[in-house]
Design a protein around this motif. Sequence first.
Motif, PDB file in Angstrom:
ATOM      1  N   MET A   1       0.919  -1.212  -0.111  1.00 11.93           N
ATOM      2  CA  MET A   1       0.004   0.000   0.040  1.00 11.93           C
ATOM      3  C   MET A   1       0.907   1.106   0.083  1.00 11.93           C
ATOM      4  O   MET A   1       1.877   1.373   0.806  1.00 11.93           O
ATOM      5  CB  MET A   1      -0.600  -0.032   1.315  1.00 11.93           C
ATOM      6  N   ALA A   2       0.638   2.168  -0.902  1.00 15.90           N
ATOM      7  CA  ALA A   2       1.354   3.353  -0.879  1.00 15.90           C
ATOM      8  C   ALA A   2       1.123   4.339   0.156  1.00 15.90           C
ATOM      9  O   ALA A   2      -0.055   4.380   0.648  1.00 15.90           O
ATOM     10  CB  ALA A   2       1.368   4.156  -2.168  1.00 15.90           C
ATOM     11  N   TRP A   3       2.050   4.831   0.738  1.00 15.62           N
ATOM     12  CA  TRP A   3       1.993   5.657   1.774  1.00 15.62           C
ATOM     13  C   TRP A   3       0.792   6.828   1.585  1.00 15.62           C
ATOM     14  O   TRP A   3       0.155   7.350   2.587  1.00 15.62           O
ATOM     15  CB  TRP A   3       3.125   6.473   2.156  1.00 15.62           C
ATOM     16  N   GLU A   4       0.933   7.423   0.205  1.00 16.05           N
ATOM     17  CA  GLU A   4      -0.105   8.523   0.032  1.00 16.05           C
ATOM     18  C   GLU A   4      -1.530   7.982  -0.047  1.00 16.05           C
ATOM     19  O   GLU A   4      -2.409   8.721   0.251  1.00 16.05           O
ATOM     20  CB  GLU A   4       0.148   8.859  -1.512  1.00 16.05           C
ATOM     21  N   THR A   5      -1.668   6.649  -0.111  1.00 18.40           N
ATOM     22  CA  THR A   5      -3.295   6.345  -0.036  1.00 18.40           C
ATOM     23  C   THR A   5      -3.581   6.181   1.543  1.00 18.40           C
ATOM     24  O   THR A   5      -4.961   5.984   1.539  1.00 18.40           O
ATOM     25  CB  THR A   5      -3.310   5.044  -0.727  1.00 18.40           C
ATOM     26  N   ILE A   6      -2.613   6.321   2.363  1.00 17.59           N
ATOM     27  CA  ILE A   6      -3.287   6.011   3.710  1.00 17.59           C
ATOM     28  C   ILE A   6      -3.653   7.149   4.662  1.00 17.59           C
ATOM     29  O   ILE A   6      -3.176   8.105   4.450  1.00 17.59           O
ATOM     30  CB  ILE A   6      -1.864   5.359   4.618  1.00 17.59           C
ATOM     31  N   PRO A   7      -4.756   7.323   5.146  1.00 15.32           N
ATOM     32  CA  PRO A   7      -5.245   8.544   5.826  1.00 15.32           C
ATOM     33  C   PRO A   7      -4.499   8.812   6.853  1.00 15.32           C
ATOM     34  O   PRO A   7      -3.969   7.879   7.527  1.00 15.32           O
ATOM     35  CB  PRO A   7      -6.832   8.154   6.184  1.00 15.32           C
ATOM     36  N   ASN A   8      -4.136  10.018   7.199  1.00 14.90           N
ATOM     37  CA  ASN A   8      -3.460  10.448   8.242  1.00 14.90           C
ATOM     38  C   ASN A   8      -3.740   9.837   9.598  1.00 14.90           C
ATOM     39  O   ASN A   8      -2.806   9.587  10.430  1.00 14.90           O
ATOM     40  CB  ASN A   8      -3.366  11.912   8.420  1.00 14.90           C
ATOM     41  N   ALA A   9      -5.042   9.670   9.854  1.00 15.24           N
ATOM     42  CA  ALA A   9      -5.417   9.210  11.172  1.00 15.24           C
ATOM     43  C   ALA A   9      -4.684   7.613  11.262  1.00 15.24           C
ATOM     44  O   ALA A   9      -4.751   7.103  12.489  1.00 15.24           O
ATOM     45  CB  ALA A   9      -6.824   9.081  11.248  1.00 15.24           C
ATOM     46  N   HIS A  10      -4.462   6.778  10.318  1.00 16.70           N
ATOM     47  CA  HIS A  10      -4.101   5.593  10.317  1.00 16.70           C
ATOM     48  C   HIS A  10      -2.430   5.192  10.056  1.00 16.70           C
ATOM     49  O   HIS A  10      -2.238   4.096  10.061  1.00 16.70           O
ATOM     50  CB  HIS A  10      -4.976   4.768   9.214  1.00 16.70           C
ATOM     51  N   ILE A  11      -1.830   6.478   9.744  1.00 17.35           N
ATOM     52  CA  ILE A  11      -0.561   5.997   9.550  1.00 17.35           C
ATOM     53  C   ILE A  11       0.173   5.365  10.612  1.00 17.35           C
ATOM     54  O   ILE A  11       1.177   4.505  10.655  1.00 17.35           O
ATOM     55  CB  ILE A  11       0.223   7.462   9.150  1.00 17.35           C
ATOM     56  N   GLY A  12      -0.331   5.859  11.958  1.00 15.64           N
ATOM     57  CA  GLY A  12       0.496   5.189  13.178  1.00 15.64           C
ATOM     58  C   GLY A  12      -0.127   3.796  13.442  1.00 15.64           C
ATOM     59  O   GLY A  12       1.042   2.871  13.652  1.00 15.64           O
ATOM     60  N   ASP A  13      -1.126   3.491  12.870  1.00 15.44           N
ATOM     61  CA  ASP A  13      -1.336   1.989  12.835  1.00 15.44           C
ATOM     62  C   ASP A  13      -0.686   1.206  11.833  1.00 15.44           C
ATOM     63  O   ASP A  13      -0.374  -0.048  12.014  1.00 15.44           O
ATOM     64  CB  ASP A  13      -2.940   1.786  12.636  1.00 15.44           C
ATOM     65  N   VAL A  14      -0.419   1.674  10.474  1.00 13.35           N
ATOM     66  CA  VAL A  14       0.203   0.928   9.474  1.00 13.35           C
ATOM     67  C   VAL A  14       1.636   1.004  10.025  1.00 13.35           C
ATOM     68  O   VAL A  14       2.238  -0.321   9.697  1.00 13.35           O
ATOM     69  CB  VAL A  14       0.086   1.863   8.288  1.00 13.35           C
ATOM     70  N   VAL A  15       2.370   1.962  10.520  1.00 14.90           N
ATOM     71  CA  VAL A  15       3.657   1.849  11.016  1.00 14.90           C
ATOM     72  C   VAL A  15       3.954   0.720  12.135  1.00 14.90           C
ATOM     73  O   VAL A  15       4.690  -0.109  11.916  1.00 14.90           O
ATOM     74  CB  VAL A  15       4.124   3.265  11.524  1.00 14.90           C
ATOM     75  N   ALA A  16       2.854   0.663  13.090  1.00  9.65           N
ATOM     76  CA  ALA A  16       2.963  -0.270  14.093  1.00  9.65           C
ATOM     77  C   ALA A  16       2.756  -1.715  13.516  1.00  9.65           C
ATOM     78  O   ALA A  16       3.712  -2.767  14.099  1.00  9.65           O
ATOM     79  CB  ALA A  16       2.058  -0.018  15.098  1.00  9.65           C
ATOM     80  N   ALA A  17       1.780  -1.870  12.540  1.00 11.67           N
ATOM     81  CA  ALA A  17       1.746  -3.283  11.939  1.00 11.67           C
ATOM     82  C   ALA A  17       2.966  -3.409  11.091  1.00 11.67           C
ATOM     83  O   ALA A  17       3.334  -4.709  11.207  1.00 11.67           O
ATOM     84  CB  ALA A  17       0.435  -3.230  11.049  1.00 11.67           C
TER      85      ALA A  17
END
Length: 66
Positions: A1-17
Motif C-alpha cells: 500500500m502506498a503511503w499516499e493512500t493511507i489516511p493520516n489518522a491511520h499512519i500510526g497503525d500502519v507503522v505499528a503493523a
Amino acid sequence: MAWETIPNAHIGDVVAARARQRAHDDAELLVGMVHLARSTPLDELDGAEIGPPRRMRGRPRRSPPY
C-alpha cells in the motif's frame, strides 16, 4: 500500500503493523541462522543422512508466534 493512500489518522497503525511484521521476519531469520550455526558442515557428513541436527530430531516443532 502506498503511503499516499493511507489516511493520516491511520499512519500510526500502519507503522505499528509493519514494525510487528518486521519483528516476525527478523525472528524467523535469526532462527534460521541458529539452525545453520548448529548444523553439520556438508563435507563432514561422508554419506550420512542429511536432515535436522541430531539434537533436534524427535522434538516437536514449535508453531510460529503469529
